[in-house]
Design a protein around this motif. Structure first.
Motif, PDB file in Angstrom:
ATOM      1  N   THR A 259       0.830  -1.200   0.000  1.00 28.00           N
ATOM      2  CA  THR A 259       0.000   0.000   0.000  1.00 28.00           C
ATOM      3  C   THR A 259       0.864   1.251   0.000  1.00 28.00           C
ATOM      4  O   THR A 259       0.546   2.239  -0.671  1.00 28.00           O
ATOM      5  N   LEU A 260       1.968   1.212   0.749  1.00 32.41           N
ATOM      6  CA  LEU A 260       2.879   2.353   0.771  1.00 32.41           C
ATOM      7  C   LEU A 260       3.532   2.559  -0.600  1.00 32.41           C
ATOM      8  O   LEU A 260       3.705   3.697  -1.054  1.00 32.41           O
ATOM      9  N   ARG A 261       3.905   1.463  -1.262  1.00 28.43           N
ATOM     10  CA  ARG A 261       4.468   1.583  -2.603  1.00 28.43           C
ATOM     11  C   ARG A 261       3.468   2.227  -3.540  1.00 28.43           C
ATOM     12  O   ARG A 261       3.817   3.100  -4.342  1.00 28.43           O
ATOM     13  N   TRP A 262       2.202   1.803  -3.440  1.00 30.75           N
ATOM     14  CA  TRP A 262       1.175   2.400  -4.297  1.00 30.75           C
ATOM     15  C   TRP A 262       1.074   3.896  -4.037  1.00 30.75           C
ATOM     16  O   TRP A 262       0.950   4.692  -4.966  1.00 30.75           O
ATOM     17  N   ALA A 263       1.101   4.287  -2.758  1.00 29.21           N
ATOM     18  CA  ALA A 263       0.916   5.695  -2.409  1.00 29.21           C
ATOM     19  C   ALA A 263       2.014   6.576  -2.992  1.00 29.21           C
ATOM     20  O   ALA A 263       1.773   7.720  -3.371  1.00 29.21           O
ATOM     21  N   ILE A 264       3.230   6.027  -3.081  1.00 33.26           N
ATOM     22  CA  ILE A 264       4.360   6.816  -3.599  1.00 33.26           C
ATOM     23  C   ILE A 264       4.268   6.977  -5.117  1.00 33.26           C
ATOM     24  O   ILE A 264       4.715   7.981  -5.671  1.00 33.26           O
ATOM     25  N   PHE A 265       3.645   5.998  -5.795  1.00 32.76           N
ATOM     26  CA  PHE A 265       3.512   6.059  -7.265  1.00 32.76           C
ATOM     27  C   PHE A 265       2.037   5.977  -7.648  1.00 32.76           C
ATOM     28  O   PHE A 265       1.596   5.011  -8.283  1.00 32.76           O
TER      29      PHE A 265
ATOM     30  N   ALA B 275      -5.398   9.571 -12.273  1.00 38.39           N
ATOM     31  CA  ALA B 275      -4.281   9.067 -13.075  1.00 38.39           C
ATOM     32  C   ALA B 275      -4.560   9.239 -14.564  1.00 38.39           C
ATOM     33  O   ALA B 275      -3.705   9.717 -15.323  1.00 38.39           O
ATOM     34  N   GLN B 276      -5.766   8.875 -14.991  1.00 38.06           N
ATOM     35  CA  GLN B 276      -6.109   9.014 -16.402  1.00 38.06           C
ATOM     36  C   GLN B 276      -6.235  10.484 -16.795  1.00 38.06           C
ATOM     37  O   GLN B 276      -5.893  10.871 -17.920  1.00 38.06           O
ATOM     38  N   TYR B 277      -6.698  11.317 -15.885  1.00 37.42           N
ATOM     39  CA  TYR B 277      -6.860  12.735 -16.194  1.00 37.42           C
ATOM     40  C   TYR B 277      -5.496  13.411 -16.372  1.00 37.42           C
ATOM     41  O   TYR B 277      -5.336  14.301 -17.214  1.00 37.42           O
ATOM     42  N   ILE B 278      -4.513  12.995 -15.586  1.00 38.85           N
ATOM     43  CA  ILE B 278      -3.154  13.523 -15.762  1.00 38.85           C
ATOM     44  C   ILE B 278      -2.630  13.163 -17.151  1.00 38.85           C
ATOM     45  O   ILE B 278      -2.025  14.003 -17.840  1.00 38.85           O
ATOM     46  N   LEU B 279      -2.867  11.923 -17.582  1.00 38.60           N
ATOM     47  CA  LEU B 279      -2.459  11.533 -18.933  1.00 38.60           C
ATOM     48  C   LEU B 279      -3.200  12.358 -19.980  1.00 38.60           C
ATOM     49  O   LEU B 279      -2.625  12.756 -20.996  1.00 38.60           O
ATOM     50  N   LEU B 280      -4.483  12.632 -19.734  1.00 41.97           N
ATOM     51  CA  LEU B 280      -5.258  13.453 -20.665  1.00 41.97           C
ATOM     52  C   LEU B 280      -4.677  14.860 -20.758  1.00 41.97           C
ATOM     53  O   LEU B 280      -4.574  15.428 -21.854  1.00 41.97           O
ATOM     54  N   LEU B 281      -4.290  15.434 -19.624  1.00 40.54           N
ATOM     55  CA  LEU B 281      -3.677  16.760 -19.643  1.00 40.54           C
ATOM     56  C   LEU B 281      -2.378  16.753 -20.442  1.00 40.54           C
ATOM     57  O   LEU B 281      -2.099  17.682 -21.214  1.00 40.54           O
TER      58      LEU B 281
ATOM     59  N   VAL C 152       0.133   7.523  -9.818  1.00 38.20           N
ATOM     60  CA  VAL C 152      -0.296   7.598 -11.216  1.00 38.20           C
ATOM     61  C   VAL C 152      -0.046   6.273 -11.926  1.00 38.20           C
ATOM     62  O   VAL C 152      -0.923   5.739 -12.616  1.00 38.20           O
ATOM     63  N   SER C 153       1.149   5.711 -11.757  1.00 40.81           N
ATOM     64  CA  SER C 153       1.483   4.475 -12.470  1.00 40.81           C
ATOM     65  C   SER C 153       0.666   3.291 -11.970  1.00 40.81           C
ATOM     66  O   SER C 153       0.343   2.389 -12.741  1.00 40.81           O
ATOM     67  N   THR C 154       0.295   3.267 -10.692  1.00 41.02           N
ATOM     68  CA  THR C 154      -0.492   2.151 -10.158  1.00 41.02           C
ATOM     69  C   THR C 154      -1.986   2.334 -10.399  1.00 41.02           C
ATOM     70  O   THR C 154      -2.740   1.362 -10.358  1.00 41.02           O
TER      71      THR C 154
END
Length: 372
Positions: free
Chosen positions: A114-120, A131-137, A122-124
């Motif tokens: 869970t901590l690994r997910w929190a640090i990344f 995450a998808q909205y950042i890619l859209l931007l 967007v990729s997770t």
């Protein structure tokens, strides 16, 4: 951001009709998460089935609407690094601190994964919309180039061709097909929204703006929700339930897309002016989404804080929790904006990163003028 979720210039006074729409979208998203995650949903009686189906009726509509709201303004604006960096930073400063806080709570299930997910985050993609909205931007300059460089007939042909795979197939067969990733739906909806803004005299635009359009869309949502509730109560499965469920949850299904666009134009025509309380509440939608959907928080929120399984089937308690979650997350977000984010976004290092990002796209900005 679900972003604030807004991409209008910060200095401009926002029209509160669309800001009110942001608020309603987020309320429906929280309601759907309550129905799906809290363990309190029951479908044993017809009233229970109809009520909990209604809680989940507007979630995917809300997601489509947030994309439309962003695309409507982004398609007429140059790319700004501040949008992407600010959204990523805001997301990261939710997932990491919230996960660490939950990790320190005795008995929590937060581990290294869970901590690994929190640090990344967007990729997770566990907070998939942001995450998808950042890619859209990041892809918005390319989409804007398409909207400006491709002639109207060519753009219409492109939308029809891609719509066959991204909308037609899913609508006919109630399954995603080969373009099932959410980002494809985001890209398509962005281009459709841009087309409707650049060419408002087209037939589809006139139909979506018709006075009866939002009422027909609302009637469809009500009938779909009622049909799903009755089917769940009776235990009906098979193809009928597949279509009812798919049209409720699919971003790319034609009913969702058309209803979202109808509601967008209806709220755009409200002309409420700029109402500060509404705009302030709307600016916190990103925080509402991130806080209550951070994986480390979800279980603690529903089960340990509100004890929702102990109130299974209660409509009154469900409404109380939904409003309490929305209000609490809004307060946290507004405080964080004032105490933390405002200082970070005004810092020298943040300004330097934004300036370097904008300078690297200076040539593209010349190709894509700001519009109106």
């Amino acid at each position: 951001m679900m972003p604030e979720i807004s991409t209008q210039p910060r200095k401009a006074e926002r029209e509160s009709g669309l800001e009110l729409l942001r608020i309603l979208c987020m309320v429906f998203i929280v309601a759907d998460h309550y129905a799906g995650q809290s363990g309190a949903a029951m479908y044993d009686t017809l009233p229970h089935a109809l009520f909990f189906s209604a809680l989940g009726a507007g979630s995917r509509l809300g997601c489509d609407l947030f994309v439309v709201l962003g695309a409507w303004f982004l398609c007429r604006q140059p790319f700004r690094t501040r949008r992407v960096l600010g959204l990523w930073l805001s997301l990261w400063l939710y997932t990491v601190p919230l996960t660490l806080i939950c990790w320190c709570i005795p008995g929590s299930n937060v581990g290294l994964g869970t901590l690994r997910w929190a640090i990344f985050p967007v990729s997770t993609q566990q907070l998939w919309f942001v995450a998808q909205y950042i890619l859209l931007l990041l892809l918005s300059p390319v989409l804007n180039l398409i909207l400006r460089a491709v002639p109207r007939n060519g753009l219409r042909a492109l939308l029809v061709l891609t719509g066959v795979f991204l909308v037609g197939y899913p609508t006919l067969f109630a399954e995603d097909g080969i373009f099932g990733d959410w980002l494809w739906s985001f890209l398509f909806l962005y281009l459709v929204t841009g087309y409707l803004r650049f060419y408002p005299d087209n037939r589809l635009s006139r139909l979506l703006r018709a006075p009866a359009a939002p009422w027909l869309a609302l009637a469809f949502v009500v009938l779909l929700t009622a049909g799903r509730g009755v089917a769940q109560w009776l235990g009906i499965g098979g193809k009928l339930m597949q279509y009812l469920e798919y049209y409720r949850t699919a971003l790319g299904a034609a009913p969702n897309l058309l209803c979202a666009l109808c509601f967008f134009f209806a709220f755009q025509k409200l002309h409420l002016g700029s109402c500060k309380p509404v705009n302030v509440l709307a600016s916190a939608t990103l925080g509402v989404y991130c806080i209550h959907q951070t994986p480390a928080v979800m279980g603690l929120l529903w089960t340990d804080l509100f004890h929702t399984p102990d109130h299974a089937g209660s409509a009154v308690y469900a409404v109380f929790v939904i409003l309490a979650v929305y209000a609490g997350c809004t307060v946290i977000h507004l405080l964080r904006q004032r105490l933390v984010m405002r200082h970070l976004e005004n810092s020298r290092w943040f300004a330097a990163l934004c300036r370097k990002g904008d300078e690297s796209l200076k040539t593209l900005d010349k190709i894509l003028p700001s519009g109106d």
